[in-house]
Design a protein around this motif. Structure first.
Motif, PDB file in Angstrom:
ATOM      1  N   GLN A 293       0.850  -1.190   0.000  1.00 47.21           N
ATOM      2  CA  GLN A 293       0.000   0.000   0.000  1.00 47.21           C
ATOM      3  C   GLN A 293       0.880   1.232   0.000  1.00 47.21           C
ATOM      4  OE1 GLN A 293      -2.319  -0.012   3.665  1.00 47.21           O
ATOM      5  NE2 GLN A 293      -0.865   1.379   4.607  1.00 47.21           N
TER       6      GLN A 293
ATOM      7  N   LYS B 202       4.831 -13.773   7.338  1.00 48.62           N
ATOM      8  CA  LYS B 202       3.416 -13.848   6.978  1.00 48.62           C
ATOM      9  C   LYS B 202       3.016 -15.329   6.958  1.00 48.62           C
ATOM     10  CE  LYS B 202       0.271 -11.914   3.565  1.00 48.62           C
ATOM     11  NZ  LYS B 202       0.226 -11.136   2.329  1.00 48.62           N
TER      12      LYS B 202
ATOM     13  N   ARG C 234      -3.998 -13.941   3.667  1.00 48.09           N
ATOM     14  CA  ARG C 234      -4.053 -13.219   2.393  1.00 48.09           C
ATOM     15  C   ARG C 234      -3.609 -11.764   2.508  1.00 48.09           C
ATOM     16  NH1 ARG C 234      -5.680 -15.261  -2.024  1.00 48.09           N
ATOM     17  NH2 ARG C 234      -6.697 -13.375  -2.751  1.00 48.09           N
ATOM     18  N   THR C 235      -3.830 -11.161   3.635  1.00 46.95           N
ATOM     19  CA  THR C 235      -3.479  -9.751   3.775  1.00 46.95           C
ATOM     20  C   THR C 235      -2.350  -9.584   4.784  1.00 46.95           C
ATOM     21  OG1 THR C 235      -5.159  -9.411   5.474  1.00 46.95           O
ATOM     22  CG2 THR C 235      -5.821  -8.978   3.198  1.00 46.95           C
ATOM     23  N   THR C 236      -1.639  -8.494   4.631  1.00 50.72           N
ATOM     24  CA  THR C 236      -0.553  -8.155   5.546  1.00 50.72           C
ATOM     25  C   THR C 236      -1.152  -7.493   6.785  1.00 50.72           C
ATOM     26  OG1 THR C 236       0.948  -7.868   3.677  1.00 50.72           O
ATOM     27  CG2 THR C 236       1.576  -6.806   5.748  1.00 50.72           C
TER      28      THR C 236
ATOM     29  N   GLN D 295      -1.885  -5.027   9.744  1.00 49.11           N
ATOM     30  CA  GLN D 295      -1.835  -3.565   9.766  1.00 49.11           C
ATOM     31  C   GLN D 295      -0.573  -3.061  10.460  1.00 49.11           C
ATOM     32  OE1 GLN D 295      -4.012  -1.517   8.064  1.00 49.11           O
ATOM     33  NE2 GLN D 295      -2.420   0.003   8.528  1.00 49.11           N
TER      34      GLN D 295
END
Length: 179
Positions: A89, A150, A155-157, A159
């Motif tokens: 991001q 991870k 699926r997501t990193t 925060q």
């Protein structure tokens, strides 16, 4: 304020890759993590949790990760045989190998950067005919920021890892702006 001296990771044909430096002008999180991986002692590695430390798997994966980053410095795209590259991001990207991640960002070397996003349409890409058309053309200077693990299937990193990558980038770029 004296100019910060960043440790060089690799000079490639397309990119010069260095370690980002925190506000103290000394600490480089990616360098510290990669040093620990060299001995199989990086505690944030989800794979090592199964094997225990020191982790031989961690040492092997680190070698693949380093080879992939060097390939990227030479070619500007990930290798088919080693680590991958993914957008996170806000202009932060990651090199990934197994469950190991190394955040990176590109910069003009003067304290700013232009956010690069992963292309979703080959017709709009910088290199539409390349097999890695979704990877943008990055500035010559690339900085390695924060390393994190991870877990498989996630699926997501997290925060907190995203926040840390942005913090390291901002602290690193502030050194360039002050020089």
């Amino acid at each position: 304020m004296p100019k910060v001296v960043r440790k060089l990771f690799h000079v490639g044909t397309l990119h010069t890759i260095s370690f980002a430096v925190e506000a103290d002008g000394v600490t480089s999180p990616a360098e510290d993590a990669l040093k620990l991986m060299l001995t199989g002692m990086w505690a944030a590695d989800p794979e090592a949790a199964k094997e225990g430390l020191p982790s031989d798997t961690q040492i092997d994966r680190r070698a693949q990760l380093v080879a992939g980053i060097k390939y990227f410095a030479r070619h500007g795209v990930p290798s088919q045989r080693s680590c991958g590259v993914n957008a996170l991001q806000s202009g932060i990207w990651e090199f990934k190998e197994g469950q190991k991640r190394v955040s990176f960002f590109d910069t003009d070397g003067h304290g700013s950067f232009t956010e690069k996003r992963k292309f979703k349409n080959p017709a709009l890409a910088d290199y539409p005919n390349d097999p890695h058309w979704d990877i943008p053309g990055f500035d010559q200077d690339i900085r390695l920021g924060h390393c994190f693990g991870k877990p498989w299937g996630q699926r997501t990193t997290e925060q907190e890892d995203l926040d840390e990558t942005i913090r390291v980038r901002e602290e690193d770029l502030s050194h360039d702006r002050a020089a």
